[in-house]
Write a protein that holds these residues in place. Structure first.
Motif, PDB file in Angstrom:
ATOM      1  N   ILE A  84      35.256  36.834  44.263  1.00  0.00           N
ATOM      2  CA  ILE A  84      34.583  36.418  43.030  1.00  0.00           C
ATOM      3  C   ILE A  84      34.680  37.448  42.170  1.00  0.00           C
ATOM      4  O   ILE A  84      34.188  38.497  42.184  1.00  0.00           O
ATOM      5  CB  ILE A  84      33.070  36.156  43.314  1.00  0.00           C
ATOM      6  N   HIS A 142      32.979  37.894  39.242  1.00  0.00           N
ATOM      7  CA  HIS A 142      31.915  37.549  38.412  1.00  0.00           C
ATOM      8  C   HIS A 142      31.507  38.618  37.056  1.00  0.00           C
ATOM      9  O   HIS A 142      30.894  38.413  36.065  1.00  0.00           O
ATOM     10  CB  HIS A 142      30.738  37.353  39.230  1.00  0.00           C
ATOM     11  N   MET A 143      32.184  39.888  37.208  1.00  0.00           N
ATOM     12  CA  MET A 143      32.035  40.664  36.030  1.00  0.00           C
ATOM     13  C   MET A 143      32.577  40.019  34.750  1.00  0.00           C
ATOM     14  O   MET A 143      32.035  40.529  33.703  1.00  0.00           O
ATOM     15  CB  MET A 143      32.561  42.084  36.458  1.00  0.00           C
ATOM     16  N   GLY A 172      37.182  43.015  46.115  1.00  0.00           N
ATOM     17  CA  GLY A 172      36.966  42.079  45.062  1.00  0.00           C
ATOM     18  C   GLY A 172      38.222  41.318  44.618  1.00  0.00           C
ATOM     19  O   GLY A 172      39.269  41.108  45.275  1.00  0.00           O
ATOM     20  N   SER A 173      38.095  40.691  43.333  1.00  0.00           N
ATOM     21  CA  SER A 173      39.086  39.842  42.684  1.00  0.00           C
ATOM     22  C   SER A 173      40.270  40.547  42.026  1.00  0.00           C
ATOM     23  O   SER A 173      41.190  39.917  41.847  1.00  0.00           O
ATOM     24  CB  SER A 173      38.620  38.846  41.881  1.00  0.00           C
ATOM     25  N   ALA A 174      40.150  41.799  42.064  1.00  0.00           N
ATOM     26  CA  ALA A 174      41.531  42.787  41.614  1.00  0.00           C
ATOM     27  C   ALA A 174      41.837  42.246  40.222  1.00  0.00           C
ATOM     28  O   ALA A 174      43.272  41.835  40.543  1.00  0.00           O
ATOM     29  CB  ALA A 174      42.593  43.019  42.910  1.00  0.00           C
ATOM     30  N   ASP A 210      43.011  43.606  38.075  1.00  0.00           N
ATOM     31  CA  ASP A 210      44.141  44.477  37.470  1.00  0.00           C
ATOM     32  C   ASP A 210      45.669  44.095  38.148  1.00  0.00           C
ATOM     33  O   ASP A 210      46.422  44.489  37.410  1.00  0.00           O
ATOM     34  CB  ASP A 210      43.867  45.881  37.814  1.00  0.00           C
ATOM     35  N   ASN A 245      47.649  42.298  48.593  1.00  0.00           N
ATOM     36  CA  ASN A 245      47.740  42.330  49.911  1.00  0.00           C
ATOM     37  C   ASN A 245      46.931  41.067  50.463  1.00  0.00           C
ATOM     38  O   ASN A 245      45.696  40.923  50.454  1.00  0.00           O
ATOM     39  CB  ASN A 245      47.365  43.610  50.465  1.00  0.00           C
TER      40      ASN A 245
END
Ligand SMILES: NC(=O)c1ccc[n+]([C@@H]2O[C@H](COP(=O)([O-])OP(=O)(O)OC[C@H]3O[C@@H](n4cnc5c(N)ncnc54)[C@H](O)[C@@H]3O)[C@@H](O)[C@H]2O)c1
Ligand SMILES: CC(C)[C@H](C(=O)O)[C@@H](O)C(=O)O
Length: 353
Positions: A72, A74-75, A272-274, A276, A284
């Motif tokens: 998620i 969420h940030m 997390g949702s990476a 970047d 991966n």
């Protein structure tokens, strides 16, 4: 079996479909019938249905045996009431009190350490993310503009439940459990957690039990992770230590996890949702695929369903073969492969098992 698919955000849309594809292939080979249900969550649900956790989601999940939840992001959500961070709420609602996070090195991968094979069992619903029934809201208060109070809740029941789950896991592994806390300073909170771990240790004389203070443990984990088998700890310590441990064995892409409760389990990778790397097809999928593998294993034991256990075993073997052969590795593991490429390699490897 009824299993839900909740993609989550960012790379969730890339790794969750690979986990489902791998689970479907394993189920087809072992004769496991799975009824899949797509359930919207996160940013996509906010955009299409007006909430990151749309009405009816809890009821739909309740009717399932388990589900996969992608990471998620969420940030990046807008700061509006409809954009809540859904996963702490799901963990609490379904009493998914044990967050089981394995950490394993692979000889074929660039790991900081070899010979690591441990599992961190993180209490999932207390600490600084207290249950709404115990403390209203998030557990944070700002009585004046310049003072914030963060409440950390530890209960005897929550501590003994997660400790029992950890002792049971240790009994099925190398029979060594380490409880990590800081009762030297947090005499009441960590003290209660440690008391419950010690009380249960008497019920599991076949499991070697020891304790470590969290700061010392953090150092030992970096230097000699091979000494640990199962580790049990409170929520926030577990959150941090599981990311640290992932760093020892190839990074967050290798960090699988299962949030387990009395009636349901949720496959949820540690990472997390990476954002970047999202949208590039290079995330991966190992952590998400192995989280799905843990879900099948859990379902196999809970429902005494040999086909689910066999599917879990098949995925574990196929993943190990792909990693050992350094096939289709994604860039975080030093390869040039893609998310879908690794999923396909794992499915192909099932024919070798
Ligand atoms: N369980 C969860 O859903 C969860 C956990 C942690 C963070 N988050 C959220 O995720 C968002 C991004 O947070 P972050 O950047 O601090 O942490 P992150 O875990 O998303 O990423 C940290 C680093 O690890 C890499 N990484 C993570 N997963 C990877 C994978 N499968 N393959 C390759 N590389 C991977 C990322 O590219 C990044 O460089 C935030 O919104 C945060 O709140 C969600
Ligand atoms: C994003 C955050 C709420 C979450 C947690 O604290 O559990 C994450 O760190 C995790 O490990 O899944």
């Amino acid at each position: 079996m009824k299993i839900g698919i909740l993609n989550g955000d960012d790379i969730g849309h890339e790794i969750v479909p690979e986990a489902v594809r791998v689970m479907q292939a394993a189920a087809a080979r072992t004769g496991l019938a799975i009824e899949w249900q797509d359930i919207p969550i996160g940013r996509a649900a906010l955009d299409s249905l007006g909430s990151t956790l749309p009405d009816g989601t809890i009821e739909r999940l309740d009717a399932l045996d388990g589900w996969l939840l992608g990471p998620i992001g969420h940030m990046a959500y807008p700061k509006i009431p409809e954009a809540i961070n859904p996963h702490p709420l799901l963990r609490k609602h379904f009493d998914l009190f044990a967050n089981i996070r394995p950490v394993k090195s692979h000889a074929a991968l660039p790991c900081l350490h070899q010979g690591v094979d441990l599992v961190i069992v993180r209490e999932n619903n207390e600490g600084f993310q207290p249950d709404r029934n115990v403390v209203a809201g998030s557990g944070e208060f700002r009585p004046t503009p310049d003072v914030t109070i963060s409440v950390r809740v530890i209960t005897r029941n929550g501590s003994s439940k997660v400790a029992r789950a950890a002792f049971e896991l240790a009994r099925a592994r190398r029979r060594h459990l380490t409880a990590v806390h800081k009762d030297t300073v947090f005499k009441l909170g960590c003290g209660m957690f440690a008391e419950e771990c010690r009380r249960l240790a008497a019920e599991y004389p076949d499991v070697t039990y020891d304790e470590a203070i969290v700061d010392t443990f953090a150092m030992r984990l970096v230097m000699t992770p091979q000494r640990y088998d199962v580790v049990v700890t409170t929520n926030m310590f577990g959150d941090i230590l599981t990311d640290e441990a992932a760093g020892l064995v190839g990074g967050l892409g290798m960090a699988a996890g299962l949030c387990a409760g009395p009636r349901h389990a949720m496959a949820q990778a540690t990472h997390g949702s990476a954002p970047d790397i999202a949208g590039r097809g290079i995330a991966n999928p190992y952590a998400m695929i192995m989280s799905g593998q843990m879900l099948l294993d859990w379902l196999g034991r809970r429902h005494a369903e040999p086909a689910a256990t066999a599917a879990a075993h098949l995925i574990e073997q196929a993943v190990a073969n792909v990693i050992e052969g350094r096939r289709a590795l994604t860039p975080d593991l030093g390869g040039q492969g893609t998310t879908a490429g690794m999923g396909s390699a794992i499915i192909e490897a099932m024919t070798e098992s």
